[in-house]
Design an enzyme around this catalytic site. Sequence first.
Site: not given
Ligand code: BES
Ligand code: ZN
Length: 619
Positions: A154, A156, A284, A286-287, A310-311, A314, A333, A388, A396, A570, A572
């Site tokens: 991971q 990013q 997710g 977006e690789n 979402h992914e 990207h 985002e 981070d 977002y 996860r 979130k």
């Molecule tokens: N690219 C992001 C995840 C990310 C952002 C990792 C910044 C590291 C630094 C990914 O596309 C994302 O936004 N994931 C969200 C999805 C959700 C908003 C639908 C997630 O992981 O919750």
């Molecule tokens: Zn994203």
Amino acid sequence: MKKRLILACALFTSLFSMQASAQGAPDWHTQSNYTDIISTHIQLDLKVDFKKKQMQGYIEHTLKKINSDTKILSLDTRALTILKVELLNQGKWQAGHFKLAEKDSVRGSQLNIKLSESTSKVRVHYHSNPEASGLQWLNPEQTAGKKYPFMFSQSQAIHARSWMPIQDTPAMRVTYSAKITTDKSMRPVMSANNNPKRSADGVYHFEMPQAIPPYLIAIAAGDIHHKAMSKQTAIYSEKEYLDAAAKEFEDTQAMIDVTEKMYGPYRWNQYDLLILPPSFPFGGMENPRLSFITPTVLAGDKSLVSLIAHELAHSWSGNLVTNATWRDLWLNEGFTSYVENRIMEEVFGRERALMEQALSTQGLIAELKELPEGDTILHVEIEGRDPDDAFSGVPYTKGQLFLIFLEEKFGREKFDAFVRQHFEQHAFQSLDTQSFVTFLNDNLINKYPGIVSDKEINEWIFAAQLPSYSPNPTSDAFSNVQKNIDGWMSNNKALADVPTSNWTVHEWLYFLNNLPQDISLEKMAELDKAYNLTASTNNEIAHAWLLLSIKRQYAAVNDRLQDYLITIGRRKLIVPLYQELAKRKTSREFAVKAYKIARPGYHPLAQGTVDAIFAKAEK
Ligand code: BES
Ligand code: ZN
């Protein structure tokens, strides 16, 4: 004579710095000298060593000088062991000199490599270390199959440097190729041209011929299988998830098709999904060609597939048009959240899209009250900080609301044409906020004058909180749910008369999120008895219910809560629960106990976030 030379030099320097500033401010989060020299192509030759939890081998950079005087190549590294460096000078590989600088706590250690006049390529032989912040190494027990280990990257925002010595900035782009060796029983996959067939000898070759920012170089390895869904889409995952994922995400091709109609061609050929074990710290990632996806969205009813939208989005915003620095993350985002919701509207209808907008706006409004004022700005200041630590819903949802605002002001026809032009004109480029504002003024604001003012644009992008005139998405379905909440709370309506049987997951989420924060324990128990919420298998509903239960100290959920915290990594879904648990002494003790069991299974990023919650609570 001497004076003239100095003057000429000064002129040259100022010309050069003018050029640099036209490209935007440099990226503070890299210590590479990417404004002097860039690597244009990367070749990886790596072994995935599960026993040592290391990636071992070399990275080869093909170099292009931007400033012809450059004598050093500076790369980003973090916690890497550098073994040796080789330079390709006039067709011959020769030993090179390198020095690893003192570690910077946010950016890691700069690796400086001395170049010769003719150096065209550099090879760095190295291995990563088990604590690499951008990799997670899982034991067999942490996988669905329980037989083989698993690993994934991971990268990013700034973690690529923890598994490759690289110029780790989104301001530049590379193509890459890779030779990856693993145990014969395992299969590696990358953000590149994956071959659905497994190899017999554990050696795999990958090509990514499209130039991408380094944070999108990605790898995973494990007992990974393949199932095609449509001409352009497939699932990669452990056997246990293959069928469920292929069913849950069967609309992925339809999502690609509607996005192409709105915003232009999908430029990456294949779009596959890699379903990871539940410790994946994000929803997710977006690789390119292979989004990495949490299994926590496998709900069985497609209720959480906006994550895929979402992914996929990207592939336009983020991967095709990239933020130049991490303070411009909202360009990635915000646009992606906006496009995600447009995809959901096309595939699942306006009502669902509106419900999703309303839920995320409610979430943002709550978050804005808690965040430091500076972090509520789209063009956020993050110099000196770990990106981070500045992560929030602002890039977002505030970004998305800004774009909805523009859409409503100019109308879909004009706004869609603008967004399409943005993707076309900036394809395979990195963009910073200032350049975007110029583009926005030239192609929308000043093209149709008198609709949106400079002051409004500046307030959206550079000011804290939400403008007073921000859109406030609502949904008829939610107004109805609200009426039922009010009726039940005022005891004018029995719970049995609340018409829940046709409710979607989104209506349930609205219901749970909007119950009064001081709801009685009797009513909590009544709800639980009627709908068995504690046992909900929908991870978002379970999250909302558990959060409310912690706030209300409804102890009947405790076993389920502990299980949830141990089996899901996860961020979130778990971070808000830990935050709430940490607020009171008894629940904090419960949380410490659960975390002790859960922590070894979490990703380094999730460990860091939860460690910080407890450290703060103990102060
Ligand atoms: N690219 C992001 C995840 C990310 C952002 C990792 C910044 C590291 C630094 C990914 O596309 C994302 O936004 N994931 C969200 C999805 C959700 C908003 C639908 C997630 O992981 O919750
Ligand atoms: Zn994203």
